[in-house]
Design a protein around this motif. Structure first.
Motif, PDB file in Angstrom:
ATOM      1  N   GLY A 355       0.839  -1.210   0.000  1.00 20.97           N
ATOM      2  CA  GLY A 355       0.000   0.000   0.000  1.00 20.97           C
ATOM      3  C   GLY A 355       0.864   1.245   0.000  1.00 20.97           C
ATOM      4  N   SER A 358       2.363   1.688  -3.416  1.00 22.91           N
ATOM      5  CA  SER A 358       1.338   2.183  -4.341  1.00 22.91           C
ATOM      6  C   SER A 358       1.119   3.683  -4.144  1.00 22.91           C
ATOM      7  CB  SER A 358       0.046   1.406  -4.084  1.00 22.91           C
ATOM      8  OG  SER A 358      -1.037   2.100  -4.635  1.00 22.91           O
ATOM      9  N   HIS A 359       1.046   4.101  -2.880  1.00 23.41           N
ATOM     10  CA  HIS A 359       0.831   5.509  -2.549  1.00 23.41           C
ATOM     11  C   HIS A 359       1.951   6.371  -3.113  1.00 23.41           C
ATOM     12  CE1 HIS A 359       1.222   8.813   0.642  1.00 23.41           C
ATOM     13  NE2 HIS A 359       0.114   9.109  -0.043  1.00 23.41           N
ATOM     14  N   ARG A 362       1.935   6.411  -6.988  1.00 21.53           N
ATOM     15  CA  ARG A 362       0.834   7.217  -7.525  1.00 21.53           C
ATOM     16  C   ARG A 362       1.127   8.712  -7.374  1.00 21.53           C
ATOM     17  NH1 ARG A 362      -4.149   4.848  -8.692  1.00 21.53           N
ATOM     18  NH2 ARG A 362      -4.094   2.582  -8.494  1.00 21.53           N
ATOM     19  N   ASN A 363       1.725   9.109  -6.246  1.00 22.11           N
ATOM     20  CA  ASN A 363       2.094  10.513  -6.086  1.00 22.11           C
ATOM     21  C   ASN A 363       3.116  10.937  -7.130  1.00 22.11           C
ATOM     22  OD1 ASN A 363       0.462  11.342  -3.998  1.00 22.11           O
ATOM     23  ND2 ASN A 363       1.862  10.640  -2.394  1.00 22.11           N
ATOM     24  N   ARG A 394      12.738  14.172  -8.711  1.00 26.00           N
ATOM     25  CA  ARG A 394      12.444  13.455  -7.459  1.00 26.00           C
ATOM     26  C   ARG A 394      11.401  12.351  -7.689  1.00 26.00           C
ATOM     27  NH1 ARG A 394      12.183  17.762  -4.390  1.00 26.00           N
ATOM     28  NH2 ARG A 394       9.925  17.985  -4.423  1.00 26.00           N
ATOM     29  N   GLN A 421       2.158   6.118  11.178  1.00 24.26           N
ATOM     30  CA  GLN A 421       0.766   5.910  10.792  1.00 24.26           C
ATOM     31  C   GLN A 421       0.333   6.967   9.777  1.00 24.26           C
ATOM     32  OE1 GLN A 421       0.202   2.625  12.512  1.00 24.26           O
ATOM     33  NE2 GLN A 421      -1.789   3.568  12.131  1.00 24.26           N
ATOM     34  N   VAL A 422      -0.543   6.549   8.898  1.00 22.54           N
ATOM     35  CA  VAL A 422      -1.283   7.504   8.076  1.00 22.54           C
ATOM     36  C   VAL A 422      -2.738   7.163   8.315  1.00 22.54           C
ATOM     37  CG1 VAL A 422      -1.807   8.331   5.767  1.00 22.54           C
ATOM     38  CG2 VAL A 422       0.530   7.769   6.391  1.00 22.54           C
ATOM     39  N   LYS A 425      -3.856   3.448   9.226  1.00 21.34           N
ATOM     40  CA  LYS A 425      -2.989   2.482   8.547  1.00 21.34           C
ATOM     41  C   LYS A 425      -1.525   2.693   8.902  1.00 21.34           C
ATOM     42  CE  LYS A 425      -6.348   0.615   6.284  1.00 21.34           C
ATOM     43  NZ  LYS A 425      -6.794  -0.735   6.645  1.00 21.34           N
ATOM     44  N   MET A 427       2.456   2.478   8.039  1.00 22.13           N
ATOM     45  CA  MET A 427       3.285   2.595   6.844  1.00 22.13           C
ATOM     46  C   MET A 427       4.637   1.940   7.151  1.00 22.13           C
ATOM     47  SD  MET A 427       1.161   4.251   4.981  1.00 22.13           S
ATOM     48  CE  MET A 427       1.889   5.169   3.626  1.00 22.13           C
ATOM     49  N   ARG A 439      10.927   6.471   2.058  1.00 27.62           N
ATOM     50  CA  ARG A 439       9.946   7.102   2.939  1.00 27.62           C
ATOM     51  C   ARG A 439       8.587   6.932   2.309  1.00 27.62           C
ATOM     52  NH1 ARG A 439       8.621  11.823   0.637  1.00 27.62           N
ATOM     53  NH2 ARG A 439      10.010  12.643  -0.949  1.00 27.62           N
ATOM     54  N   SER A 440       7.529   7.070   3.074  1.00 23.97           N
ATOM     55  CA  SER A 440       6.195   6.844   2.534  1.00 23.97           C
ATOM     56  C   SER A 440       5.682   8.089   1.840  1.00 23.97           C
ATOM     57  CB  SER A 440       5.233   6.478   3.662  1.00 23.97           C
ATOM     58  OG  SER A 440       5.194   7.546   4.563  1.00 23.97           O
TER      59      SER A 440
END
Lengths: 440, 123
Positions: A355, A358-359, A362-363, A394, A421-422, A425, A427, A439-440
């Motif tokens: 997850g 993916s995050h 996608r960013n 980046r 946490q986000v 959830k 991370m 990093r997330s």
């Protein structure tokens, strides 16, 4: 991750094993008490019965002997001393010299027995022993043909001192490597004048061998007279017990109880107690023979209840084996559960990391696709081009790093770390390896 | 000129969205967290015409920020942006709220810009 759960899992395993051990241990000690006390009660009953039996036998032997001597006195009453000597000169040792009654004799006022020597030592068939056999026996029992003590004046004195006295039993008297005791009845003339005594001399060692020891195999036993002389002690335990008994004043107390029992018409008194001996704590059980002798059996605490102990040890072994099997099964289950849990944790972490990946991708794609779309519609960029180019760079590096991380995970040569946490959830990121990481 | 607040913790994302919106003639403000957005609301002379809010933010989530804005500022024009639409929990929440949302990566020419024009014309 799962490492933190291992101590808890093993602690739980130890707790369960301990809880399982408690009923086994309680059961073992409860049964131990039951078995030992039951075995001891049973043993004590048997020992009491045996002691009572010996007491009766001793009692019977004494009164038989006294009856014999009294009978002899009645018969001898019609003889004058010269005739008596002539008629009783011949007597025999029967059978074969192995009898606890060593001899019967008439004792004159001078304290000397008549006759002074056996006429013959005979065998079971009543025939005199062959000379070589007799010589062999005399080497072992030098008193066989002439068992008498140097003087029996102590018997005469006892009857002279008490004209009413009807019988006499001596204490144990050492004579030529053995201990004897003497039973006697007075020989009085018609006018009541003391003419002598009829004695029967018995060997306490032979008495014990014939009467007591056949039923006392493996038992520590001692016999003591009223003066504290030990007539028999079967082993070191018995010897130390007898010494301790006499030294502690137990002898005087036992004789007092014996006299009280005689007054009530009994064969003797009974008693017992715990003794602290060099060989350990011991249980003593004794019987008095009226108020003349004491016969006692002594047992160490270790020997008591030995019958039940074997069964108990078997139970203990089975209980221990059960516990070991239970612990082994618990350990195998715990290991399996930890592995399963570890796999589940790894899987869950990996899902969460997917997850995060993916995050991040996608960013990055927002930035890149936004730029691509903008180029497609040819929108003017304005003045902050360098800042935008840094963003694109980046975003591309983020994608490259993400792909690299995925490859590390796929090879299994990296570790995921919690990265905050986000919302609800968690991370994760890769454990840094040099300049790698994320990093997330 | 319409004012749009962009709330996202990724500076590159904020920059790209801002470029697009400014290119379309909108005024743009930004915040990296829900707390920053609340502060901006308190300090601003006028509320934005719309807010593009990322669902997953460090600290309070985009959903919580929407609830605070609704309660404290009577502001309801929140358009969610998310990289977690694939996640069941997020998708269910988005559907339940009946608010507009975009899935990352954003399709500016086909989805975001046309929608914003319609949305702002309506509001």
């Amino acid at each position: 991750m799962s490492e933190a759960r291992h101590p808890r899992a093993w602690a739980f395993f130890a707790l369960v094993t301990l809880l399982a051990a408690i009923p086994l241990a309680v059961g073992y000690f409860w049964l131990r008490g039951e078995v030992l006390s039951d075995a001891q009660r049973q043993h004590q009953r048997q020992m009491n019965n045996q002691l009572n039996l010996w007491q009766e036998q001793f009692y019977d032997a004494k009164w038989d002997s006294l009856a014999d001597t009294s009978d002899d006195v009645l018969h001898l009453g019609s003889y004058d001393e010269a005739q008596l000597m002539a008629d009783t000169l011949v007597w025999y040792v029967y059978p074969d010299g192995h009898a606890f009654i060593e001899g019967t004799a008439v004792v004159g006022l001078d304290g000397q027995p008549r006759p002074g020597k056996a006429a013959a030592v005979i065998d079971d068939a009543g025939e005199p022993l062959p000379p070589e056999h007799l010589a062999q026996l005399l080497r072992i029992h030098p008193w066989l043909e002439n068992p008498w003590l140097p003087s029996y004046s102590f018997v005469i004195e006892a009857f002279q001192k008490d004209p009413e006295r009807e019988f006499f039993i001596s204490r144990l008297i050492p004579d030529r490597d053995r201990l004897v005791y003497v039973m006697a009845s007075p020989w009085r003339g018609a006018e009541g004048r003391l003419k002598g005594a009829v004695i029967q001399q018995q060997n306490i060692g032979q008495f014990a061998e014939d009467i007591v020891l056949p039923g006392a195999k493996g038992i520590s036993l001692w016999i003591m007279d009223a003066g504290g002389t030990v007539g028999l002690a079967t082993d070191d335990l018995a010897r130390s017990s007898a010494q301790a008994f006499a030294a502690s004043g137990g002898l005087a107390r036992a004789l007092k109880k014996g006299r009280a029992a005689v007054d009530l018409g009994k064969a003797g008194a009974a008693g017992g107690g715990v003794q602290e001996l060099p060989l350990g704590q011991a249980q003593l059980n004794w019987r008095t023979m009226e108020d003349g002798f004491i016969l006692a059996v002594v047992e160490t605490q270790a020997a008591l209840g030995a019958v039940g102990r074997g069964t108990l040890h078997k139970f203990g072994a089975i209980a221990l084996l059960s516990l070991i099997i239970l612990a082994a099964a618990g350990a195998v289950y715990t290991l399996g559960a930890l592995r399963r849990e570890g796999r589940m944790m790894e899987k869950a972490t990996l899902l969460r990391y997917a997850g995060t990946v993916s995050h991040r991708v996608r960013n990055a794609l927002v930035v890149l696709s936004g730029a691509v779309e903008m180029l497609q519609v040819k929108v003017a960029w304005g003045k902050n081009d360098q800042e935008r180019l840094d963003n694109y760079d980046r975003a591309v590096k983020d994608i490259e790093r993400t792909v690299s991380e995925l490859e590390h995970i796929s090879r299994g040569d990296t570790e995921l770390l919690y990265d905050g946490q986000v919302g609800e959830k968690s991370m994760y990121r890769l454990k840094p390896r040099g300049d790698e990481g994320g990093r997330s | 000129m319409s004012l749009i607040l962009v709330v996202d913790d990724e500076p590159g994302v904020v920059q790209t969205i801002g470029d697009w919106l400014r290119g379309e003639g909108y005024e743009v403000a930004s915040a990296a967290t829900a707390e920053e957005a609340i502060t901006w609301f308190r300090r601003s002379d006028r509320p934005p015409d719309a807010a593009l809010v990322d669902v997953k933010l460090p600290g309070a989530t985009g959903f919580e920020l929407a609830d605070w804005l609704s309660q404290d500022f009577d502001f309801h024009e929140v358009i969610f942006v998310t990289a977690f639409f694939w996640e069941e929990e997020t998708r269910r929440e988005l559907v339940a709220r009946r608010s507009p949302y975009f899935e990352k990566p954003l399709k500016f020419t086909r989805e975001v810009i046309p929608f914003l024009k319609r949305y702002l014309a309506k509001t």
